[in-house]
Design an enzyme around this catalytic site. Structure first.
Site, PDB file in Angstrom:
ATOM      1  CD  GLU A 117      -1.218   1.038   3.137  1.00 15.18           C
ATOM      2  OE1 GLU A 117      -2.056   0.650   2.290  1.00 15.18           O
ATOM      3  OE2 GLU A 117      -1.101   0.492   4.254  1.00 15.18           O
ATOM      4  CD  GLU A 137     -15.032  -0.229  -5.756  1.00 19.38           C
ATOM      5  OE1 GLU A 137     -14.374   0.250  -6.694  1.00 19.38           O
ATOM      6  OE2 GLU A 137     -14.956  -1.431  -5.411  1.00 19.38           O
ATOM      7  CD  GLN A 148     -14.254  -2.792  -9.486  1.00 16.27           C
ATOM      8  OE1 GLN A 148     -14.525  -3.351  -8.420  1.00 16.27           O
ATOM      9  NE2 GLN A 148     -13.852  -1.548  -9.548  1.00 16.27           N
ATOM     10  N   GLY A 149     -13.720  -5.846 -13.635  1.00 18.19           N
ATOM     11  CA  GLY A 149     -12.433  -6.347 -14.134  1.00 18.19           C
ATOM     12  C   GLY A 149     -11.397  -5.240 -14.200  1.00 18.19           C
ATOM     13  CE1 TYR A 150     -12.878  -0.695 -13.435  1.00 15.86           C
ATOM     14  CE2 TYR A 150     -11.782   0.625 -11.773  1.00 15.86           C
ATOM     15  CZ  TYR A 150     -12.749   0.493 -12.743  1.00 15.86           C
ATOM     16  OH  TYR A 150     -13.577   1.542 -12.997  1.00 15.86           O
TER      17      TYR A 150
HETATM   18  C1  FAD Z   1     -11.905  -8.702  -1.042  1.00 13.89           C
HETATM   19  C2  FAD Z   1     -11.367  -8.074  -2.277  1.00 13.89           C
HETATM   20  C3  FAD Z   1     -12.186  -7.947  -3.374  1.00 13.89           C
HETATM   21  C4  FAD Z   1     -11.686  -7.375  -4.539  1.00 13.89           C
HETATM   22  N1  FAD Z   1     -12.526  -7.311  -5.624  1.00 13.89           N
HETATM   23  C5  FAD Z   1     -12.034  -6.816  -6.780  1.00 13.89           C
HETATM   24  C6  FAD Z   1     -12.847  -6.809  -7.947  1.00 13.89           C
HETATM   25  O1  FAD Z   1     -14.013  -7.227  -7.933  1.00 13.89           O
HETATM   26  N2  FAD Z   1     -12.322  -6.356  -9.086  1.00 13.89           N
HETATM   27  C7  FAD Z   1     -11.044  -5.863  -9.159  1.00 13.89           C
HETATM   28  O2  FAD Z   1     -10.632  -5.426 -10.224  1.00 13.89           O
HETATM   29  N3  FAD Z   1     -10.224  -5.869  -8.078  1.00 13.89           N
HETATM   30  C8  FAD Z   1     -10.700  -6.341  -6.890  1.00 13.89           C
HETATM   31  N4  FAD Z   1      -9.886  -6.367  -5.780  1.00 13.89           N
HETATM   32  C9  FAD Z   1      -8.471  -5.962  -5.917  1.00 13.89           C
HETATM   33  C10 FAD Z   1      -8.122  -4.631  -5.260  1.00 13.89           C
HETATM   34  O3  FAD Z   1      -8.595  -3.549  -6.015  1.00 13.89           O
HETATM   35  C11 FAD Z   1      -6.589  -4.585  -5.127  1.00 13.89           C
HETATM   36  O4  FAD Z   1      -6.243  -5.602  -4.197  1.00 13.89           O
HETATM   37  C12 FAD Z   1      -6.071  -3.238  -4.630  1.00 13.89           C
HETATM   38  O5  FAD Z   1      -6.239  -2.255  -5.623  1.00 13.89           O
HETATM   39  C13 FAD Z   1      -4.584  -3.321  -4.231  1.00 13.89           C
HETATM   40  O6  FAD Z   1      -3.819  -3.881  -5.246  1.00 13.89           O
HETATM   41  P1  FAD Z   1      -2.835  -5.124  -4.963  1.00 13.89           P
HETATM   42  O7  FAD Z   1      -3.602  -6.163  -4.234  1.00 13.89           O
HETATM   43  O8  FAD Z   1      -2.188  -5.486  -6.247  1.00 13.89           O
HETATM   44  O9  FAD Z   1      -1.745  -4.553  -3.942  1.00 13.89           O
HETATM   45  P2  FAD Z   1      -0.440  -3.689  -4.322  1.00 13.89           P
HETATM   46  O10 FAD Z   1      -0.831  -2.583  -5.224  1.00 13.89           O
HETATM   47  O11 FAD Z   1       0.625  -4.610  -4.769  1.00 13.89           O
HETATM   48  O12 FAD Z   1      -0.073  -3.056  -2.931  1.00 13.89           O
HETATM   49  C14 FAD Z   1       0.704  -3.771  -1.943  1.00 13.89           C
HETATM   50  C15 FAD Z   1       0.915  -2.818  -0.779  1.00 13.89           C
HETATM   51  O13 FAD Z   1       1.717  -1.695  -1.216  1.00 13.89           O
HETATM   52  C16 FAD Z   1       1.070  -0.466  -0.875  1.00 13.89           C
HETATM   53  N5  FAD Z   1       1.309   0.562  -1.905  1.00 13.89           N
HETATM   54  C17 FAD Z   1       1.197   0.393  -3.235  1.00 13.89           C
HETATM   55  N6  FAD Z   1       1.483   1.561  -3.863  1.00 13.89           N
HETATM   56  C18 FAD Z   1       1.749   2.483  -2.894  1.00 13.89           C
HETATM   57  C19 FAD Z   1       2.098   3.876  -2.891  1.00 13.89           C
HETATM   58  N7  FAD Z   1       2.234   4.542  -4.025  1.00 13.89           N
HETATM   59  N8  FAD Z   1       2.277   4.487  -1.709  1.00 13.89           N
HETATM   60  C20 FAD Z   1       2.151   3.810  -0.526  1.00 13.89           C
HETATM   61  N9  FAD Z   1       1.841   2.483  -0.476  1.00 13.89           N
HETATM   62  C21 FAD Z   1       1.635   1.840  -1.631  1.00 13.89           C
HETATM   63  C22 FAD Z   1      -0.417  -0.822  -0.844  1.00 13.89           C
HETATM   64  O14 FAD Z   1      -1.136   0.101  -0.058  1.00 13.89           O
HETATM   65  C23 FAD Z   1      -0.368  -2.227  -0.232  1.00 13.89           C
HETATM   66  O15 FAD Z   1      -0.278  -2.146   1.169  1.00 13.89           O
HETATM   67  C24 FAD Z   1     -10.350  -6.903  -4.601  1.00 13.89           C
HETATM   68  C25 FAD Z   1      -9.526  -7.013  -3.476  1.00 13.89           C
HETATM   69  C26 FAD Z   1     -10.016  -7.598  -2.328  1.00 13.89           C
HETATM   70  C27 FAD Z   1      -9.096  -7.712  -1.150  1.00 13.89           C
END
Ligand code: FAD
Length: 414
Positions: free
Chosen positions: A384, A247, A129-131
């Site tokens: 969140e 998902e 999954q490339g998101y």
């Molecule tokens: C084990 C694992 C597997 C994963 N696998 C994939 C994968 O296969 N493909 C893929 O594309 N991605 C994958 N991900 C990524 C995952 O989708 C992202 O980590 C997730 O969407 C959060 O983005 P971020 O890590 O950039 O955190 P950020 O978006 O930077 O968030 C940081 C913090 O800020 C909070 N926050 C952000 N915006 C708001 C808001 N508007 N209101 C309140 N709080 C907020 C968040 O809740 C979090 O606590 C994976 C992540 C993990 C941990």
């Protein structure tokens, strides 16, 4: 409350029980009871058996090789598999069977369905999954990976991150910006891209348990054919959200697994003479109530799906509930274990993100499970972000100002 299933669902239960009796090895106690090499070998054999019996994708139409089961039959299937610790099909391929397949079924062209679905079922194709990108996680719509149509191919440049199991996949579905002049979530397309090509490099990221599950994926003039797009160009955002809806629902059938895990934590509290401690009892009671709530929410969703209604915003409630529950109950397991948790030793789980049903966990096992539970409230959208959805879509609270990912999720009825 004792839920009553229809006569058809009970008839299907008998079929599944017979399948399990015939196909699980004699004396089967679950994946946890196998040693390292035996686990991989069994996983392959089991996948083949599920495939032969059309149980690898129970929800997909028979026409594409799926089981064609109703939501209630799927619930029955999950219950019976859990009772005997038979691994469910999602464990063998989340990217293809769990995510892309259901999305192609609703949003793909006939050509994409007939080409890709059988290849997913047979295991010939594995999907990543490339998101997410370094600056685009919760605010996914700010993604910067770009794709342009050049001589009949999409040419892709950019970077994805946290890409689970990309090192074991041969295809990746990628959200790309295809119209930089459009507003954030309007200029995005959903592309299907072969991973095995010179324009793509995959670098490992090692997780907290010390294993290689996810990666960074770099695209430098990577290519895919023009027809490898799901939905219309620049309209990939709603496709991306259909996939996220699928998902989130993965927690809806987890009742049996969580109940079994909690029973083992209760047994551990008794063994350690902590079951009369008032705080531990209170935490166990809290856990029990959450597992039961999850059970009934799962049934509610199954009933809605059975009536051809969308899962609804309750799927956000299930996502938050089951991922937050898991962190707290495993925190409790660690507290019950006390100092032993600081020197983890012994048998480890097969797949720390999920509990091995019936497993006799060691201190290393519980610590792995505790660590494995932490990321679930992050991937597929953080707690969140989901609380925002619940506040606004379920409780009808006033909207907060937002951009990108969340605004579009709400607009497609997350
Ligand atoms: C084990 C694992 C597997 C994963 N696998 C994939 C994968 O296969 N493909 C893929 O594309 N991605 C994958 N991900 C990524 C995952 O989708 C992202 O980590 C997730 O969407 C959060 O983005 P971020 O890590 O950039 O955190 P950020 O978006 O930077 O968030 C940081 C913090 O800020 C909070 N926050 C952000 N915006 C708001 C808001 N508007 N209101 C309140 N709080 C907020 C968040 O809740 C979090 O606590 C994976 C992540 C993990 C941990």
């Amino acid at each position: 409350v004792k839920p009553v299933y229809s006569a058809e669902a009970e008839a299907y239960r008998a079929v599944i029980k017979a399948f399990l009796k015939e196909n699980l090895p004699a004396g089967w106690r679950g994946m946890w009871a196998l040693k390292g090499d035996e686990r991989a070998e069994f996983a392959d054999t089991w996948r083949a058996k599920l495939y032969e019996n059309r149980l690898i994708a129970p929800a997909w139409p028979v026409k594409y090789g799926g089981g064609g089961l109703s939501p209630v039959e799927r619930l029955v299937l999950a219950e019976e598999f859990t009772k005997v610790a038979a691994p469910p099909s999602l464990e063998v391929d989340m990217g293809g069977i769990g995510l892309l397949g259901p999305t192609l079924l609703t949003r793909g062209t006939e050509e994409q369905k007939t080409y890709f679905l059988p290849r997913i079922l047979s295991g010939q194709d594995r999907w990543a999954q490339g998101y997410s990108e370094p600056e685009a996680g919760s605010d996914l719509a700010s993604l910067r990976t770009r794709a342009e149509l050049v001589d009949g191919s999409w040419v892709i440049n950019g970077q994805k991150v946290w890409t689970s199991l990309a090192h074991r996949a041969n295809w990746i579905f990628v959200l790309c910006r295809t119209d930089p002049s459009a507003s954030q979530h309007r200029g995005i397309s959903f592309l299907l891209v072969p991973l095995d090509q010179p324009g793509i490099s995959i670098r490992p990221l090692i997780n907290i348990v010390g294993t290689h599950e996810f990666n960074e994926v770099f695209f430098t003039d990577a290519r895919t054919e023009a027809k490898m797009i799901v939905g219309q160009p620049n309209e990939g955002w709603s496709v991306a959200n259909s996939l996220l809806g699928v998902e989130r629902l993965s927690g809806a059938t987890m009742y049996g697994v969580y109940k079994d895990e909690l029973d083992r934590i209760i047994a551990m509290a008794k063994e350690r003479r902590l079951s009369s401690d008032p705080i531990i009892r209170q935490r166990l009671a809290w856990s029990y109530s959450k597992v039961e709530i999850l059970r009934y929410l799962g049934m509610k969703v199954a009933t809605r799906l059975a009536a051809d209604m969308p899962a609804g915003p309750e799927s956000a409630v299930i996502k938050v509930l089951h991922t937050e529950y898991r962190k707290r109950v495993l925190d409790l397991a660690i507290d019950i274990m006390g100092l032993d948790a600081t020197t983890p030793a012994g048998h480890r789980p097969y797949y720390p993100i999920l509990s091995d049903v019936g497993a006799a966990y060691s201190s290393a096992g519980w610590v792995d499970m505790y660590l494995g539970a932490q990321p679930a409230s992050i991937y597929a959208g953080t707690s969140e972000v989901h609380r925002n959805i619940i506040g606004e879509r379920v409780l009808g609270l006033p909207r907060e100002p937002r951009s990108g990912w969340q605004r579009a999720q709400l607009s497609v009825g997350a």
